[in-house]
Design an enzyme around this catalytic site. Structure first.
Site, PDB file in Angstrom:
ATOM      1  N   GLU A   1      -5.706  12.824 -17.952  1.00 21.32           N
ATOM      2  CA  GLU A   1      -7.064  13.069 -18.464  1.00 21.32           C
ATOM      3  C   GLU A   1      -8.081  12.923 -17.339  1.00 21.32           C
ATOM      4  O   GLU A   1      -7.915  12.075 -16.471  1.00 21.32           O
ATOM      5  CB  GLU A   1      -7.417  12.029 -19.544  1.00 21.32           C
ATOM      6  CG  GLU A   1      -6.433  11.952 -20.676  1.00 21.32           C
ATOM      7  CD  GLU A   1      -6.782  10.842 -21.674  1.00 21.32           C
ATOM      8  OE1 GLU A   1      -7.792  10.128 -21.467  1.00 21.32           O
ATOM      9  OE2 GLU A   1      -6.029  10.693 -22.647  1.00 21.32           O
TER      10      GLU A   1
ATOM     11  N   LYS B   1     -11.006  11.415 -15.450  1.00 21.15           N
ATOM     12  CA  LYS B   1     -11.631  10.097 -15.525  1.00 21.15           C
ATOM     13  C   LYS B   1     -13.141  10.307 -15.498  1.00 21.15           C
ATOM     14  O   LYS B   1     -13.711  10.644 -14.458  1.00 21.15           O
ATOM     15  CB  LYS B   1     -11.183   9.222 -14.354  1.00 21.15           C
ATOM     16  CG  LYS B   1     -11.682   7.799 -14.467  1.00 21.15           C
ATOM     17  CD  LYS B   1     -11.026   6.909 -13.434  1.00 21.15           C
ATOM     18  CE  LYS B   1     -11.330   5.439 -13.667  1.00 21.15           C
ATOM     19  NZ  LYS B   1     -12.745   5.115 -13.693  1.00 21.15           N
TER      20      LYS B   1
ATOM     21  N   ASP C   1     -16.960   9.750 -15.314  1.00 24.47           N
ATOM     22  CA  ASP C   1     -17.740   8.766 -14.558  1.00 24.47           C
ATOM     23  C   ASP C   1     -19.020   8.439 -15.319  1.00 24.47           C
ATOM     24  O   ASP C   1     -20.102   8.902 -14.979  1.00 24.47           O
ATOM     25  CB  ASP C   1     -18.049   9.317 -13.167  1.00 24.47           C
ATOM     26  CG  ASP C   1     -18.385   8.204 -12.196  1.00 24.47           C
ATOM     27  OD1 ASP C   1     -18.319   7.020 -12.603  1.00 24.47           O
ATOM     28  OD2 ASP C   1     -18.714   8.501 -11.040  1.00 24.47           O
TER      29      ASP C   1
ATOM     30  N   TYR D   1     -11.472   8.758 -25.774  1.00 26.68           N
ATOM     31  CA  TYR D   1     -10.170   8.903 -25.133  1.00 26.68           C
ATOM     32  C   TYR D   1      -9.171   7.792 -25.442  1.00 26.68           C
ATOM     33  O   TYR D   1      -8.070   7.802 -24.922  1.00 26.68           O
ATOM     34  CB  TYR D   1     -10.317   9.034 -23.610  1.00 26.68           C
ATOM     35  CG  TYR D   1     -11.246   7.991 -22.976  1.00 26.68           C
ATOM     36  CD1 TYR D   1     -10.967   6.641 -23.040  1.00 26.68           C
ATOM     37  CD2 TYR D   1     -12.385   8.403 -22.308  1.00 26.68           C
ATOM     38  CE1 TYR D   1     -11.809   5.714 -22.457  1.00 26.68           C
ATOM     39  CE2 TYR D   1     -13.239   7.479 -21.717  1.00 26.68           C
ATOM     40  CZ  TYR D   1     -12.952   6.136 -21.789  1.00 26.68           C
ATOM     41  OH  TYR D   1     -13.788   5.219 -21.225  1.00 26.68           O
TER      42      TYR D   1
ATOM     43  N   LYS E   1      -7.556   7.927  -8.302  1.00 29.37           N
ATOM     44  CA  LYS E   1      -8.958   8.192  -7.983  1.00 29.37           C
ATOM     45  C   LYS E   1      -9.118   9.368  -7.022  1.00 29.37           C
ATOM     46  O   LYS E   1      -8.295   9.563  -6.120  1.00 29.37           O
ATOM     47  CB  LYS E   1      -9.599   6.945  -7.337  1.00 29.37           C
ATOM     48  CG  LYS E   1      -9.606   5.720  -8.232  1.00 29.37           C
ATOM     49  CD  LYS E   1     -10.615   5.793  -9.358  1.00 29.37           C
ATOM     50  CE  LYS E   1     -12.015   5.556  -8.888  1.00 29.37           C
ATOM     51  NZ  LYS E   1     -12.407   4.154  -8.828  1.00 29.37           N
TER      52      LYS E   1
ATOM     53  N   CYS F   1     -44.300  16.326  18.322  1.00 28.74           N
ATOM     54  CA  CYS F   1     -42.922  16.801  18.308  1.00 28.74           C
ATOM     55  C   CYS F   1     -42.077  15.964  19.255  1.00 28.74           C
ATOM     56  O   CYS F   1     -42.447  15.798  20.421  1.00 28.74           O
ATOM     57  CB  CYS F   1     -42.892  18.270  18.722  1.00 28.74           C
ATOM     58  SG  CYS F   1     -41.232  18.898  19.006  1.00 28.74           S
TER      59      CYS F   1
ATOM     60  N   CYS G   1     -41.068  18.169  22.478  1.00 26.08           N
ATOM     61  CA  CYS G   1     -42.000  18.693  23.480  1.00 26.08           C
ATOM     62  C   CYS G   1     -43.319  17.952  23.531  1.00 26.08           C
ATOM     63  O   CYS G   1     -44.156  18.217  24.395  1.00 26.08           O
ATOM     64  CB  CYS G   1     -42.272  20.179  23.216  1.00 26.08           C
ATOM     65  SG  CYS G   1     -43.282  20.452  21.740  1.00 26.08           S
TER      66      CYS G   1
ATOM     67  N   CYS H   1     -43.810  21.468  14.360  1.00 28.28           N
ATOM     68  CA  CYS H   1     -44.319  21.428  15.725  1.00 28.28           C
ATOM     69  C   CYS H   1     -45.113  22.712  15.939  1.00 28.28           C
ATOM     70  O   CYS H   1     -44.638  23.808  15.655  1.00 28.28           O
ATOM     71  CB  CYS H   1     -43.155  21.355  16.701  1.00 28.28           C
ATOM     72  SG  CYS H   1     -43.637  21.729  18.388  1.00 28.28           S
TER      73      CYS H   1
ATOM     74  N   CYS I   1     -42.226  25.258  22.411  1.00 27.44           N
ATOM     75  CA  CYS I   1     -41.406  24.048  22.277  1.00 27.44           C
ATOM     76  C   CYS I   1     -39.947  24.365  22.617  1.00 27.44           C
ATOM     77  O   CYS I   1     -39.352  25.284  22.041  1.00 27.44           O
ATOM     78  CB  CYS I   1     -41.508  23.523  20.849  1.00 27.44           C
ATOM     79  SG  CYS I   1     -40.316  22.243  20.446  1.00 27.44           S
TER      80      CYS I   1
HETATM   81  S1  IVH Z   1      -8.569   4.715 -20.834  1.00 30.87           S
HETATM   82  C1  IVH Z   1      -7.088   0.365 -20.622  1.00 30.87           C
HETATM   83  N1  IVH Z   1      -9.343   7.135 -20.252  1.00 30.87           N
HETATM   84  O1  IVH Z   1     -12.420   4.144 -16.665  1.00 30.87           O
HETATM   85  C2  IVH Z   1      -7.571   1.719 -20.342  1.00 30.87           C
HETATM   86  N2  IVH Z   1     -10.625   5.316 -19.396  1.00 30.87           N
HETATM   87  O2  IVH Z   1     -11.316   1.185 -15.406  1.00 30.87           O
HETATM   88  C3  IVH Z   1      -8.644   2.123 -21.255  1.00 30.87           C
HETATM   89  N3  IVH Z   1     -12.573   5.983 -18.112  1.00 30.87           N
HETATM   90  O3  IVH Z   1     -13.523   1.354 -18.374  1.00 30.87           O
HETATM   91  C4  IVH Z   1      -9.429   3.211 -20.697  1.00 30.87           C
HETATM   92  N4  IVH Z   1     -12.279   8.157 -18.333  1.00 30.87           N
HETATM   93  O4  IVH Z   1     -14.746   3.478 -18.826  1.00 30.87           O
HETATM   94  C5  IVH Z   1      -9.590   5.818 -20.097  1.00 30.87           C
HETATM   95  N5  IVH Z   1      -9.925   9.329 -19.861  1.00 30.87           N
HETATM   96  C6  IVH Z   1     -10.167   8.037 -19.709  1.00 30.87           C
HETATM   97  C7  IVH Z   1     -11.268   7.544 -18.975  1.00 30.87           C
HETATM   98  C8  IVH Z   1     -11.454   6.170 -18.842  1.00 30.87           C
HETATM   99  C9  IVH Z   1     -13.051   7.204 -17.809  1.00 30.87           C
HETATM  100  C10 IVH Z   1     -13.209   4.730 -17.644  1.00 30.87           C
HETATM  101  C11 IVH Z   1     -13.377   3.709 -18.706  1.00 30.87           C
HETATM  102  C12 IVH Z   1     -12.720   2.475 -18.196  1.00 30.87           C
HETATM  103  C13 IVH Z   1     -12.511   2.751 -16.753  1.00 30.87           C
HETATM  104  C14 IVH Z   1     -11.204   2.194 -16.272  1.00 30.87           C
END
Ligand code: IVH
Length: 683
Positions: free
Chosen positions: A115, A117, A119, A230, A317, A411, A414, A429, A434
């Site tokens: 999935e 991740k 942010d 998720y 990551k 500048c 020059c 400038c 220059c």
């Molecule tokens: S699962 C125990 N799925 O990443 C795992 N986390 O340090 C439960 N996050 O605090 C989280 N996308 O805020 C999961 N597809 C995803 C995620 C996700 C982002 C974040 C979440 C969590 C941190 C993990």
């Protein structure tokens, strides 16, 4: 209207609006227009005003926010909110897979769900008998902060769940996900904040966290938060896998990331990682990696957890796009048009796999807005093909009270007066002579898109200017072997090559010549349009604004700047000198170079490949670039037009960025190919 009638209408509207919100937010497939939705919402609002006793607890009108709270109420999580272990390389991911297989005592490939991740900031939602009852932040993982009123204002958080076959709705349902803010919405939000004189957020994650953790939920209601789910907070009876959970959550009304997918074994996970990485910058929201979860809940239970992280999941990551570092100094670069650009000299840090030691500060207004001072700790960012920039200052880390930075009034190259015109962000400038401007103008003149004079690089131009051998572009054509002889690092062979290049550059196409002149707002594309439309320098010089604007693609800004260029006696003298030096740009052949050119968008360009691409191997990528018209070379220089960067790009990317070379990723290359009507070669 009778009470019974009103009650029926309120119930019908409430249900209907839930249905449409579900189609809109969870399915991305609305079946009525926004206007129609708003009309029904207003009808419901007016009925509710008339019959407040009939307001349903799940009414969609209750998303406006409630009165401010004195503080957050602690929220003990029904089960701890764990965090994830991280992997930073393919190898670490494979090691993780080995640990999982060992833990499960299986030899065959494990099923994972991969999935994006997200942010943002984690959120937990509690539903009782299908109605939203509570929402909470992560807090320390054991106890969070209650943000129920805030969550109610987020449109993608259903107030009422849809009854569903499969797993029936349990009495108590606890689910988890991420509250995020889309990149575009984040930019808008920051612009509004700046206009209101409020500090801007460093990134969408901070904006999301700040918006969710509001004591006044009316503020949250105005923030563009979105929630995607998720994970379960408590087991959902009847579901036996992560994939089934995702599907079920979507069916009962939540937004679930559509990019999540099932992978068998680590190879498929690594493939998913590479594909997601290539798309990262094209997604409307920020992601910082791939979360890899063992699919089967029974297998998850068997693996258990270790020191506050589950053994059944890991986050692989992405290389960070933001980093923090220190501003050691603020330098000033002088551009071709005299613009002084402040540049932060940084303590070097790696961002996205590349070492960064410079970041642009754009101009004085940007410095003031962010209040960047020498010695500050700053967040810098390098995303996709943009040059690194300073995003924000971490004020808490400022030591003492260093002076505010002001661009100099002279500048740095020059000593000429540097002035800022009214309604201009840039300070320039004002000295026509220059040397820094001259160097940049000459480099532009000789650039590949310009007259393409190979061998005329930065060092050589600097020497020519410094020794007074070249005062304008026409002087280049007066160079000869004796004059080039005394220059450092220029052997006789190179000098001869340079002279040959100069000779050849006298007869380049008109469009390139126009670009080489460096007329403001006249880029490569516009220069080509002007060349095609006027066919010669005299005709262009004689064109008035009306005639210029009659060219499709030429607006008032370009027209004004072309007129201004030809109205300037110094420019006319420079053109006359070029003509006297034998420079004679070639009129475009008519009809224009369409057809073949359209299918070969990189005709005559030089491209370099670096890093590993997700789907194309080197040979295939090279072949594709060739088919697009590009010549592929091994190293990045000022003559490089395009860098195709894959994963782990290394120093070539840094060099390309330093030189301002256009950078695309694999997705960008494939898009070019598609536009040109080419199929990518089979790997
Ligand atoms: S699962 C125990 N799925 O990443 C795992 N986390 O340090 C439960 N996050 O605090 C989280 N996308 O805020 C999961 N597809 C995803 C995620 C996700 C982002 C974040 C979440 C969590 C941190 C993990």
């Amino acid at each position: 209207m009778q009470r019974a009638q009103a009650a029926a209408r309120i119930a019908a509207l409430t249900d209907e609006l839930h249905e449409h919100a579900y189609r809109y937010y969870a399915l991305d497939a609305p079946t009525i227009s926004d206007a129609e939705y708003d009309r029904r919402m207003r009808e419901l609002e007016s009925l509710e005003r008339e019959w407040p006793a009939l307001i349903r607890p799940d009414s969609p009108t209750r998303r406006v926010g409630a009165a401010p709270q004195p503080g957050f109420t602690p929220f003990p999580h029904p089960a701890p909110m764990l965090s994830l272990q991280n992997a930073f390389s393919d190898e670490e991911l494979r090691e993780y897979d080995e640990r999982v297989r060992k833990g499960l005592a299986t030899a065959g490939p494990v099923e994972y769900v991969a999935e994006p991740k997200l942010d943002g900031v984690a959120i937990e939602l509690v539903y009782r008998r299908g109605l939203l009852e509570a929402a909470s932040t992560r807090g320390d993982g054991l106890v969070g902060e209650t943000v129920t009123d805030n969550a109610r204002t987020i449109k993608s958080v259903p107030l009422k769940l849809r009854a569903q076959a499969g797993a029936a709705l349990p009495d108590e349902l606890v689910l988890r996900g991420e509250a995020i803010i889309h990149k575009a919405a984040f930019e808008r939000l920051n612009r509004q904040r700046e206009e209101a004189g409020e500090p801007s957020f460093a990134n969408p994650r901070n904006a999301a966290a700040g918006s969710l953790r509001q004591l006044d939920s009316r503020v949250t209601a105005r923030r563009p938060l979105e929630v995607m789910l998720y994970a379960p907070g408590l087991d959902v009876p009847g579901l036996d896998s992560q994939l089934a959970l995702l599907e079920w959550m979507r069916a009962v009304g939540f937004r679930v990331n559509p990019l999540s997918r099932l992978c068998r074994g680590p190879d498929e996970v690594l493939q998913a990682y590479r594909e997601l990485l290539a798309r990262r910058h094209d997604l409307p929201y920020e992601i910082d990696g791939l979360v890899v979860k063992v699919n089967r809940f029974a297998a998850q239970r068997a693996l258990g957890e270790i020191s506050r992280s589950p053994r059944w999941a890991i986050a692989y990551k992405f290389p960070a796009v933001q980093e923090t570092t220190r501003v050691e100094d603020i330098l000033v670069q002088v551009g071709r048009t005299g613009v002084l650009t402040p540049v932060a000299a940084l303590r070097p840090v790696r961002v996205g796999g590349v070492e960064v030691s410079r970041a642009t500060l754009h101009n004085q207004d940007e410095i003031d807005r962010k209040d960047v001072r020498v010695g500050d700790t700053v967040v810098i960012q390098r995303a996709g093909d943009v040059i690194p920039e300073v995003v924000a200052v971490i004020r808490e880390k400022r030591v003492g009270d260093p002076p505010r930075y002001r661009l100099p009034d002279t500048c740095p190259a020059c000593g000429g007066r540097a002035v800022r015109e009214e309604d201009e962000a840039a300070k320039r400038c004002s000295n026509m002579a220059c040397p820094a401007q001259l160097r940049e103008r000459l480099l532009h003149f000789a650039s590949r898109e310009g007259l393409d004079i190979q061998g005329l690089g930065e060092k050589l131009v600097a020497q020519l200017v410094e020794r007074g051998l070249v005062r304008d572009a026409a002087d280049l054509y007066a160079l000869d072997l004796p004059r080039l002889a005394g220059l450092e690092r220029l052997g006789e062979k190179s000098a001869q090559n340079l002279l040959a290049q100069l000779a050849a550059s006298r007869a380049r196409p008109l469009g390139r010549f126009l670009f080489a002149l460096g007329i403001r707002h006249v880029g490569e594309h516009v220069a080509g349009l002007l060349a095609e439309a006027f066919g010669g320098l005299e005709a262009l010089a004689a064109a008035d604004e009306e005639a210029l604007q009659a060219v499709p693609g030429v607006g008032p800004e370009v027209a004004g700047s072309v007129r201004a260029f030809f109205a300037e006696p110094a420019n006319l003298r420079a053109l006359a000198r070029l003509r006297a030096a034998g420079v004679e740009p070639q009129a475009p052949a008519r009809p224009g170079p369409r057809g073949t050119g359209a299918a070969r968008p990189l005709e005559g360009k030089t491209a370099v490949l670096t890093g590993t691409l997700a789907t194309l191997d080197r040979r295939a990528a090279k072949q594709l670039l060739g088919a697009l018209g590009a010549k592929v070379t091994g190293s990045v220089s000022r003559k490089t037009d395009l860098l195709v960067a894959g994963e782990s790009p290394g120093s070539k990317l840094a060099e390309a960025e330093r030189l301002g070379v256009r950078v695309v990723d694999e997705a960008g290359l494939l898009a070019l190919a598609r536009e040109a009507g080419l199929e990518p070669p089979a790997p």
